[in-house]
Design an enzyme around this catalytic site. Sequence first.
Site, PDB file in Angstrom:
ATOM      1  N   ASN A  75       3.032   2.730  -0.919  1.00 24.35           N
ATOM      2  CA  ASN A  75       3.476   3.966  -1.567  1.00 24.35           C
ATOM      3  C   ASN A  75       2.278   4.610  -2.243  1.00 24.35           C
ATOM      4  O   ASN A  75       1.228   4.001  -2.374  1.00 24.35           O
ATOM      5  CB  ASN A  75       4.648   3.730  -2.537  1.00 24.35           C
ATOM      6  CG  ASN A  75       4.285   2.875  -3.736  1.00 24.35           C
ATOM      7  OD1 ASN A  75       3.191   2.946  -4.275  1.00 24.35           O
ATOM      8  ND2 ASN A  75       5.230   2.057  -4.175  1.00 24.35           N
ATOM      9  N   CYS A  76       2.420   5.893  -2.605  1.00 23.40           N
ATOM     10  CA  CYS A  76       1.312   6.591  -3.253  1.00 23.40           C
ATOM     11  C   CYS A  76       1.874   7.700  -4.117  1.00 23.40           C
ATOM     12  O   CYS A  76       3.050   8.011  -4.033  1.00 23.40           O
ATOM     13  CB  CYS A  76       0.332   7.146  -2.203  1.00 23.40           C
ATOM     14  SG  CYS A  76       1.039   8.356  -1.082  1.00 23.40           S
TER      15      CYS A  76
END
Lengths: 148, 508
Positions: free
Chosen positions: B11-12
């Site tokens: 994720n980011c």
Amino acid sequence: MNNMFEPTHIIMDIKGTTQADVLAELATKAYELGVVNDANQLVADYLEREAESTTGFGNGVAIPHSKSSNNKQATILFARADHGVEWQALDDAPVDTWLSLIVPDTEAGLHLQLLAKLSRQLVHPEFIETLKHGTEAEITTLLNDIVG
Amino acid sequence: MANLKIVGVTNCPAGIAHTYMVAEAIETKAKSLGYEAHVETQGANGVENKLTSDQIATADYVILALGKGMTTEDKARFDGKQVIELPVSEALKKVNTIFDNLASEAHLFKATGGSPVKLGDQKDTDGVMSHLMAGVSAALPFVIGGGLLMALGSLLVQFGAANTAPTPGHIASLAWVLNTVGGLGFTMMIPIMGGYIAYSIGDKPALAPAFLVTLLANSPDVLGTKGGAGFLGAIVIGLAIGYFVKAFRKVKLGKTFQSTLGFLIIPFVTLLIFGLLTYYLVGPAMAGLMAGLLNFLHTIPASYAIAGGFLIGAMLSFDMGGPINKTAWFFGFSLLSSHVYTWYGIVGVVTVLPPMAAAIATWIKPKLFTKPERESSISAFLVGMTVATEPAIPYALAAPIPMIAANTLAGGIAGAISMALGVERLAPGLGVFDPIIGLVHPAWGYYLAFGIGLIMNVAFILIFKTAWVNRQAKKHANSSAKLTTPTPSVADDKGNIGSAPSFHDATK
């Protein structure tokens, strides 16, 4: 649905020599294309994202991106410079190729899936090779094959 | 090392680029080595390629490339696995190194609590707490905004401003408007809680029916009762409607009508069923309960006054505006006309305790409370001190058992002391300032009962809530499913319960 990428989304001659200048050029382009409400806000969004961690992921390529209510439609910009710009990239090398993703914060569905597909391409060397050295026409074809 | 199995999660911050780049990088690298890889992407598009418990179980290594963290409960999936965790921003640079040194890069991950996590065995209680928290966070702004407006209005009145409602030809006074607008915040806070608890469980279609039914259950005028169901009623209604709608949404109606399910059929049918149930069953049941309690209170012999003081104090603090509290308040208030002021004195002492105690508890042990609870503490303290118990309700909703227990016990003790000292209150005023403005006497008796009650209340909250948080943490760990607790659950708690009457006082 509007295409996220068109030949008019390309800047082949980035003038800026600093990160802020380059981001401002990209934001001006986005504003001229009518895909953001405010160019300055886009620059601020870009910088905020860069502050979290660099988007320069090596090989002279960076992907400044923004997801914000300031953005009106999902858009891809492409830019190149004939000089390197310091970007605190992962490999510490200067950046001369930019792929910018601009996404409204309410965006959902197809556009996001296409952008995910595009992002996945960025780790493949042959894709990067074309971005860095391809002609405008080659780049347009490359991108539109994925997101068109 | 042929044929290793790798699972990963990426994720980011924005969820549009690195999440997918890193997922692709991991998959590509694994493929080139002949490994099997599955990578779950948690991007702007939601969770895709969600890892199955089977994939996790058979994986040799887990790679977590995270740019926006991972909740404890989500991470608990990987309890007992060899986990490599790194920032998503570095993952692209390090993918090769990681794959070359899997064994040395990985660490055995123990979910907090230490016991293995079985998926699919999720504890229901964890879920319920998270739904209650959804109600809390939605309701807090109502009680904060409303409370401060009312405090301002009450202050104006105490300094001599008029508190007059509009009449034909005359506009309302500013203090009245402030009190009335602020009062709306308190009135709506409870339905908002019910609505958002249900929304958290059953999604959008549950919001409207739960909001409306909770509003109905708190509209004594419509129900023909002396009081509403209060925040405990909101919990019951919110949970009942939430789970009802959750099940309802699985109904298949065929292509033509399926699209009408969420916005038409569910709200209509749910409101019909629960609205009628509440009107014909809950309303009368509550009225009966209150009448019974009131009769009982009137039978307390005068010689048992101190025990009676304890009872009234405890009742006032129990459900803060619910039927129990209303009954006790009504009992004290109605005796004013017979010139008996001591029972109403208890109201004056006890109703300021829960919000003030909750606020103080957040200052002493911030870890027991969530950020919104801590941030609301000053307003809860000020409003609680002057006009209303309501600011304590969100704290109680977030951790009903310890908070209700602490408030009820402290309320009872304060009530008994107040009665023993013969504290009399003549009319609603400005909370702890009542003795100064002459509405309560003796002042020393009031402040003694108040002081002891407050210290008790804070102490009970700290003790009970700590125990509750620890127990929740243990339960999570043991019950395996989600590890919500360690950080989140600690943070999940709020503090108090209080009594409701102050609201009435303020609006009288």
